[in-house]
Design an enzyme around this catalytic site. Sequence first.
Site, PDB file in Angstrom:
ATOM      1  N   HIS A 120       0.813  -1.218   0.000  1.00  0.00           N
ATOM      2  CA  HIS A 120       0.000   0.000   0.000  1.00  0.00           C
ATOM      3  C   HIS A 120       0.845   1.266   0.000  1.00  0.00           C
ATOM      4  O   HIS A 120       0.353   2.349  -0.315  1.00  0.00           O
ATOM      5  CB  HIS A 120      -0.992  -0.001   1.178  1.00  0.00           C
ATOM      6  CG  HIS A 120      -0.385   0.287   2.506  1.00  0.00           C
ATOM      7  ND1 HIS A 120      -0.059  -0.702   3.418  1.00  0.00           N
ATOM      8  CD2 HIS A 120      -0.053   1.449   3.117  1.00  0.00           C
ATOM      9  CE1 HIS A 120       0.428  -0.160   4.509  1.00  0.00           C
ATOM     10  NE2 HIS A 120       0.451   1.146   4.353  1.00  0.00           N
ATOM     11  N   ASP A 150       0.332  -7.717   1.598  1.00  0.00           N
ATOM     12  CA  ASP A 150       0.705  -6.304   1.646  1.00  0.00           C
ATOM     13  C   ASP A 150       2.223  -6.124   1.672  1.00  0.00           C
ATOM     14  O   ASP A 150       2.744  -5.268   2.383  1.00  0.00           O
ATOM     15  CB  ASP A 150       0.067  -5.604   2.853  1.00  0.00           C
ATOM     16  CG  ASP A 150       0.018  -4.082   2.678  1.00  0.00           C
ATOM     17  OD1 ASP A 150       0.290  -3.608   1.552  1.00  0.00           O
ATOM     18  OD2 ASP A 150      -0.261  -3.365   3.663  1.00  0.00           O
ATOM     19  N   SER A 224       4.622   2.697   7.878  1.00  0.00           N
ATOM     20  CA  SER A 224       4.313   1.523   7.064  1.00  0.00           C
ATOM     21  C   SER A 224       5.505   1.128   6.207  1.00  0.00           C
ATOM     22  O   SER A 224       6.099   1.968   5.517  1.00  0.00           O
ATOM     23  CB  SER A 224       3.116   1.808   6.157  1.00  0.00           C
ATOM     24  OG  SER A 224       1.936   1.902   6.905  1.00  0.00           O
TER      25      SER A 224
END
Length: 467
Positions: A120, A150, A224
């Site tokens: 993402h 992911d 992230s």
Amino acid sequence: MKKILTLVMVSALGGILTLGAYKLFIEEDKTLVVDAVEAQPTLIPTSTTNALYKPYETPDFTQAAENTVNAVVHVKNVTLSRGRMTFEDLFRGRSPQRAQLGTGSGVIITPDGYIITNNHVVDKSQELSVTLNNNKTYEAEIVGTDPKTDIALLKIEADEELPVVTFGDSDDAKIGEWVLAVGNPFNLTSTVTAGIISAKARDLSGNASQAFIQTDAAVNPGNSGGALVNTNGELIGINTAITSQTGSYVGYSFAVPSNIARKVVNDIMEYGNVQNGILGVMGTALNSARAEDIEINDTQGFYVSSVEEDSGAEKAGLRKGDIIKKIDNIKILKFSDLKGHLSTKSPDDVVDVTFSRDGQLETVPVRLIRNQTSVLPYVGQIKNVKPKELKKYKAKNGVKISLLDENYAEYWNKNGIKQGAIITAVNDIKVNNVDDVQNIIRNMSKYDSFRIELINEDGETERYNFK
């Protein structure tokens, strides 16, 4: 009176002589022990190596942090989004777009510039750059991605050998163990936070498709793709998500276990996509309610409701009613335990499955196979087809409908389509196996129409279009 006084004096003298003799000849000398105890200070310095008691000491994170920050990078992703349409745009038939900058983190895993991050973080990127801890910036290219876990793999061409983070074994990580989260939250580069592992194999999706490491190390937007490391500086996770009503950290963060991330990037580097190995069983994780529904007493483990034909599980002798208790050294208490461990494995890997049957524990080796089934929207469950089945339907390629979606079963039955029909193309692209179908669906937009071509049991080709 004199006799009484004399008697008292004699008695006292006798007592003194008796006590003195006991002290001198009978009682053990404990003087050294008492002196040793009294010699201990009330507060013992932390530098005393033979101290009987030590004050509370927190782990030393400095070396782990120093080794990690230089191998964690700042990822910047420029995407194009739809802008506000003006009257002139409408008149000229233009669709305005504006550039939008997103940021995240990544972890260098090889000296020649391979970087692991979250899918993402780099999704829909038009421009992608990576800034190292020494402030050097490089253009990055996407080597491959896996939206399911992911995870994404990037590559930069640096003019020097790069520092790396060594992979650790996330299976060995313990609940309560100290960890560090390293990343770039809110564009604050090289940020380190500490916490403990709160839980393992945590699923946030509700469908047991995830197996996160949960920690209470502070993680915020921008973290992230960053590193979760143990006190030895070993990578045990890729920081991925938080649960929050505000969008910022509220006490819990989640990371993809390093064993899963390592397997994904190895597959991408070797095959270009992820090779998933499956056990070949279907069923449910047990608890009190489910155990009562299926009328068993066991409330822990994975209950096998069916075994896939020609799978490793079938060949190993697993059957309906077995309760899987352990795979290799991993206890199976919920489905995400099972899913998480299998996500680290590839087709043809062998795992030791410990299961309960009629109250007796057995352990068998099971060879994992490639995924043979999937779910196709509007249709239901599909499966790889055998050559003899293709021959029966006079088809050269395709996948088989193994179970119709109950929400659309009436529609298909009305059109004469039954289980066993062969789907030969999806969105006008020929399909040979389940992987082909999954790749087509993965690249679809939610606005795209959905078309399938199939051969019915009469050998006739039919086409259906869904909006």
